[in-house]
Design an enzyme around this catalytic site. Structure first.
Site, PDB file in Angstrom:
ATOM      1  N   ASP A  36       4.934 -22.615-132.015  1.00  0.00           N
ATOM      2  CA  ASP A  36       3.778 -23.031-132.814  1.00  0.00           C
ATOM      3  C   ASP A  36       2.422 -22.318-132.471  1.00  0.00           C
ATOM      4  O   ASP A  36       1.593 -21.555-132.430  1.00  0.00           O
ATOM      5  CB  ASP A  36       3.177 -24.199-132.882  1.00  0.00           C
ATOM      6  CG  ASP A  36       4.378 -25.421-133.780  1.00  0.00           C
ATOM      7  OD1 ASP A  36       5.421 -25.738-133.196  1.00  0.00           O
ATOM      8  OD2 ASP A  36       3.978 -25.528-135.079  1.00  0.00           O
ATOM      9  N   GLN A 101      11.546 -23.871-126.044  1.00  0.00           N
ATOM     10  CA  GLN A 101      11.587 -23.986-127.841  1.00  0.00           C
ATOM     11  C   GLN A 101      11.500 -22.305-127.325  1.00  0.00           C
ATOM     12  O   GLN A 101      11.386 -21.505-126.170  1.00  0.00           O
ATOM     13  CB  GLN A 101      10.292 -23.950-128.611  1.00  0.00           C
ATOM     14  CG  GLN A 101      10.673 -25.151-129.930  1.00  0.00           C
ATOM     15  CD  GLN A 101       9.414 -25.431-129.996  1.00  0.00           C
ATOM     16  OE1 GLN A 101       7.895 -24.879-129.956  1.00  0.00           O
ATOM     17  NE2 GLN A 101       9.563 -26.425-131.166  1.00  0.00           N
ATOM     18  N   ASP A 161      14.824 -28.466-135.620  1.00  0.00           N
ATOM     19  CA  ASP A 161      15.418 -29.873-135.238  1.00  0.00           C
ATOM     20  C   ASP A 161      16.404 -30.194-135.810  1.00  0.00           C
ATOM     21  O   ASP A 161      17.715 -30.656-135.911  1.00  0.00           O
ATOM     22  CB  ASP A 161      14.052 -31.118-135.635  1.00  0.00           C
ATOM     23  CG  ASP A 161      12.676 -30.303-134.629  1.00  0.00           C
ATOM     24  OD1 ASP A 161      13.078 -29.222-134.335  1.00  0.00           O
ATOM     25  OD2 ASP A 161      12.314 -30.757-134.262  1.00  0.00           O
ATOM     26  N   GLU A 392       3.344 -27.729-144.399  1.00  0.00           N
ATOM     27  CA  GLU A 392       4.479 -26.942-143.127  1.00  0.00           C
ATOM     28  C   GLU A 392       6.146 -26.155-143.523  1.00  0.00           C
ATOM     29  O   GLU A 392       6.243 -25.473-142.564  1.00  0.00           O
ATOM     30  CB  GLU A 392       5.287 -28.689-143.034  1.00  0.00           C
ATOM     31  CG  GLU A 392       6.251 -28.046-141.348  1.00  0.00           C
ATOM     32  CD  GLU A 392       6.105 -30.101-140.766  1.00  0.00           C
ATOM     33  OE1 GLU A 392       5.824 -30.872-141.414  1.00  0.00           O
ATOM     34  OE2 GLU A 392       7.171 -30.101-139.754  1.00  0.00           O
TER      35      GLU A 392
HETATM   36  C1  GLC Z   1       9.545 -29.627-136.248  1.00  0.00           C
HETATM   37  C2  GLC Z   1       9.645 -28.248-136.000  1.00  0.00           C
HETATM   38  C3  GLC Z   1       9.044 -27.007-135.042  1.00  0.00           C
HETATM   39  C4  GLC Z   1       7.901 -27.063-134.657  1.00  0.00           C
HETATM   40  C5  GLC Z   1       7.561 -28.723-134.205  1.00  0.00           C
HETATM   41  C6  GLC Z   1       6.156 -28.423-134.791  1.00  0.00           C
HETATM   42  O1  GLC Z   1       9.204 -30.380-134.952  1.00  0.00           O
HETATM   43  O2  GLC Z   1      11.091 -28.341-135.893  1.00  0.00           O
HETATM   44  O3  GLC Z   1      10.237 -25.899-134.751  1.00  0.00           O
HETATM   45  O4  GLC Z   1       7.844 -26.949-133.342  1.00  0.00           O
HETATM   46  O5  GLC Z   1       7.236 -29.582-135.905  1.00  0.00           O
HETATM   47  O6  GLC Z   1       5.273 -27.950-135.595  1.00  0.00           O
END
Ligand code: GLC
Length: 427
Positions: A36, A101, A161, A392
């Site tokens: 992110d 990640q 996820d 999101e």
């Molecule tokens: C969720 C997403 C992940 C991201 C996180 C924060 O866990 O799957 O990719 O980094 O949210 O946005």
């Protein structure tokens, strides 16, 4: 109208700023997340380059001694989030989660250097050894047999996820009797129908328990942990990032780094080939314990172009998939193939569209001369935001915004797309 949206995107980045780092969205995700922050930097760079660098520099405050950059950095405890620092038990300062990640940062650093000036170059140079250490960590700890294919130890390490890709690995996880009871927090913020099921959550926590109990020893987690799979997103992002790191090494005239990165790049393609499935006719997630392959194409499969993977024939197959999926969706690119069973248009990574995946995918299409595909993906990314706001993720059939609102990376990608391509061009 467009200007107004850009101003709103800037306001979101500022509102989610916690002093040198951003949270993905207030409430649901109250800490600093790894990729992110990489994408947030792209957005900040359109109006404040110093702040863009700060975002990735603060991320590296959480880097472990062995080079890993964790997926979450817990700067201050927030009881509104689960699982928090105590459950992870990283025993680091600042406390962090215990795995990584997708490594997008080197690509963002190169982008900042090539679109910037001397100061960008200086900061990239300063960060370079840290980036090298992180990539080394991936190639060493996540690919101990030097196959070229890196593995992930938790679905959360993929950044995708809840994708059905992980079902083949997750179904083999036996939840121990002493997992204990816990209170999930994600469903306090978001409709449970858009989030992972309880059974899935128990398995997520089984992996975290294993990691905590072995002190997050990477060798043990990789060799004996409950989950070890290869992810097209991580593999292709790493392939791209290795090449971008090479471009930086050349710029900094670092012969030693160049030699090391050349080894990685040579191995990356062999690893990608191990994810090719004749059944799915594409690159798919692969269980590194059993050899089983996920049955369907995802938005991560489409990052083959971004990573520069595959033969011409393989890429032609991927283009065929892309065009069929594009024809079946009002907005692309879905996180699971809608032609396939298991597609859920609203549930987290089981169908919805993510701006960050689209940004990388479009860059890959363009690099391979697929300008029409790149244009469609970019146009849809902007259109969903215009229709629904900075959510999101989005429903690929209706464009409805889902998950958390006022989301950092959705705002950042919007700004990056408009600044790189112009709102009119992709409108
Ligand atoms: C969720 C997403 C992940 C991201 C996180 C924060 O866990 O799957 O990719 O980094 O949210 O946005």
């Amino acid at each position: 109208m467009t200007n107004d949206l850009e101003n709103r995107a800037i306001a979101i980045l500022k509102a989610n700023d916690r002093g040198g780092y951003t949270v993905p969205t207030a409430g649901l995700y109250p800490y600093q997340w790894n990729w992110d922050s990489a994408f947030a930097a792209l957005g900040f760079a359109t109006f404040d380059r110093d702040r863009a660098w700060r975002e990735i520099e603060t991320l590296f405050d959480g880097q472990w001694e062995d080079g890993m950059v964790p997926h979450i950095i817990f700067r201050k405890n927030d009881p509104g989030y689960f699982p928090g620092p105590d459950i992870w038990g990283s025993r680091t300062e600042p406390p962090t989660s215990g795995h990584s990640q997708p490594p997008v940062v080197a690509s963002v650093a190169r982008w900042l250097v090539e679109t910037g000036g001397r100061e960008d170059e200086r900061r990239a140079h300063e960060m370079f050894p840290k980036l090298m250490a992180w990539h080394e960590w991936w190639h060493c700890y996540r690919d101990p047999d030097e196959t070229g294919l890196v593995g992930i130890v938790h679905p959360w390490e993929s950044g995708r996820d809840n994708c059905p890709d992980w079902d083949i690995g997750m179904n083999n996880i036996v939840v121990p009797d002493d997992l204990g009871t816990y209170h999930r927090r994600d469903t306090d913020w978001v409709d449970p129908s858009e989030r992972p099921t309880q059974e899935t959550y128990d398995r997520y926590l089984t992996i975290v328990k294993f990691g905590r109990e072995c002190g997050w020893d990477h060798d043990i987690v990789v060799r004996e942990g409950p989950f070890f799979m290869a992810d097209p997103c991580v593999q292709f992002v790493l392939m791209r990032a290795d090449r971008d790191l090479m471009a930086l090494a050349e710029r900094f005239d670092d012969a030693r780094a160049r030699g090391r990165i050349a080894d990685w790049v040579a191995r990356d393609e062999a690893g990608a080939q191990a994810m090719w499935s004749d059944e799915a006719c594409g690159f798919v997630a692969t269980d590194l314990r059993t050899g089983s392959k996920s049955p369907a194409i995802t938005n991560a499969s489409m990052l083959a172009f971004y990573g520069g993977a595959g033969t011409e024939e393989q890429r032609a197959e991927m283009v065929r998939h892309a065009r069929e999926i594009l024809d079946g969706c009002r907005y692309v690119f879905p996180s699971w193939d809608p032609r396939h069973e298991g597609f859920e248009q609203r549930r987290y990574w089981r169908g919805p569209v993510w701006s960050v995946m689209n940004w990388m995918m479009a860059a890959g299409f363009e690099r391979h001369g697929l300008a029409d595909l790149a244009m469609r993906v970019r146009r849809d990314t902007l259109a969903m935001v215009r229709q629904s706001g900075f959510f999101e993720y989005f429903d690929p059939l209706t464009g409805e915004g889902l998950g958390g609102p006022n989301f950092t990376w959705t705002a950042a990608i919007h700004l990056a797309l408009v600044s790189e391509h112009g709102a009119a061009e992709v409108a």
